[in-house]
Design a protein around this motif. Sequence first.
Motif, mmCIF file in Angstrom:
data_model
loop_
_atom_site.group_PDB
_atom_site.id
_atom_site.type_symbol
_atom_site.label_atom_id
_atom_site.label_comp_id
_atom_site.label_asym_id
_atom_site.label_seq_id
_atom_site.Cartn_x
_atom_site.Cartn_y
_atom_site.Cartn_z
ATOM 1 N N ARG A 43 -20.000 -37.111 50.751
ATOM 2 C CA ARG A 43 -20.574 -37.178 52.058
ATOM 3 C C ARG A 43 -21.899 -36.244 52.343
ATOM 4 O O ARG A 43 -21.347 -34.908 52.522
ATOM 5 N N PRO A 44 -22.931 -36.690 52.637
ATOM 6 C CA PRO A 44 -24.152 -36.037 52.619
ATOM 7 C C PRO A 44 -23.879 -34.830 53.921
ATOM 8 O O PRO A 44 -24.147 -33.790 53.883
ATOM 9 N N GLU A 45 -23.325 -35.298 54.948
ATOM 10 C CA GLU A 45 -23.041 -34.520 56.268
ATOM 11 C C GLU A 45 -22.167 -33.604 55.953
ATOM 12 O O GLU A 45 -21.871 -32.729 56.825
ATOM 13 N N GLU A 46 -21.115 -33.485 54.910
ATOM 14 C CA GLU A 46 -20.006 -32.921 54.710
ATOM 15 C C GLU A 46 -20.572 -31.574 53.964
ATOM 16 O O GLU A 46 -21.512 -31.513 53.188
ATOM 17 N N ASP A 47 -19.748 -30.290 54.377
ATOM 18 C CA ASP A 47 -19.781 -29.053 53.810
ATOM 19 C C ASP A 47 -19.054 -29.060 52.531
ATOM 20 O O ASP A 47 -17.575 -29.442 52.657
ATOM 21 N N TYR A 48 -19.183 -28.636 51.475
ATOM 22 C CA TYR A 48 -18.351 -28.277 50.241
ATOM 23 C C TYR A 48 -18.065 -26.777 50.052
ATOM 24 O O TYR A 48 -19.023 -26.057 50.189
ATOM 25 N N LEU A 49 -17.097 -26.501 49.519
ATOM 26 C CA LEU A 49 -16.546 -25.025 49.216
ATOM 27 C C LEU A 49 -16.417 -25.055 47.718
ATOM 28 O O LEU A 49 -15.645 -25.700 47.186
ATOM 29 N N THR A 50 -16.701 -23.771 47.018
ATOM 30 C CA THR A 50 -16.363 -23.456 45.799
ATOM 31 C C THR A 50 -14.905 -22.885 45.680
ATOM 32 O O THR A 50 -14.279 -22.698 46.828
ATOM 33 N N ILE A 51 -14.338 -23.021 44.580
ATOM 34 C CA ILE A 51 -12.880 -22.631 44.334
ATOM 35 C C ILE A 51 -12.964 -21.094 44.964
ATOM 36 O O ILE A 51 -12.076 -20.901 45.744
ATOM 37 N N LYS A 52 -13.762 -20.419 44.415
ATOM 38 C CA LYS A 52 -13.839 -18.948 45.113
ATOM 39 C C LYS A 52 -13.859 -18.955 46.791
ATOM 40 O O LYS A 52 -13.044 -18.248 47.445
#
Length: 99
Positions: A43-52
């Motif tokens: 989802r382009p509007e979504e923010d994503y987080l790394t595992i860390k």
Amino acid sequence: MNMEDILNSGANVTLTIKSTDLKEFAEHLVKKTVKNIRDSFIRPEEDYLTIKEASQILHTDKSTLWRWHKIGYLCRLEIGGKRLYRKSDVDAILQKENN
């Protein structure tokens, strides 16, 4: 008129096509399907987080995130070879803990 237009028209026709045209159409369908699947996950509007980042926000170990992924509690995505979590999913877990 291309093959997709003919199929979408609903016309009852008999076609004679070259194998190269059939291959080209099959590749087009595969690319379109992959794009639709990718768009349903990314989802382009979504923010994503790394595992860390996710482990820091949730105050958990990376092994806990791995276990949560395995049981379906917090699923991660693989995007471009990177393992990421949706920030909205992490936020939902935080809300559960605060309620």
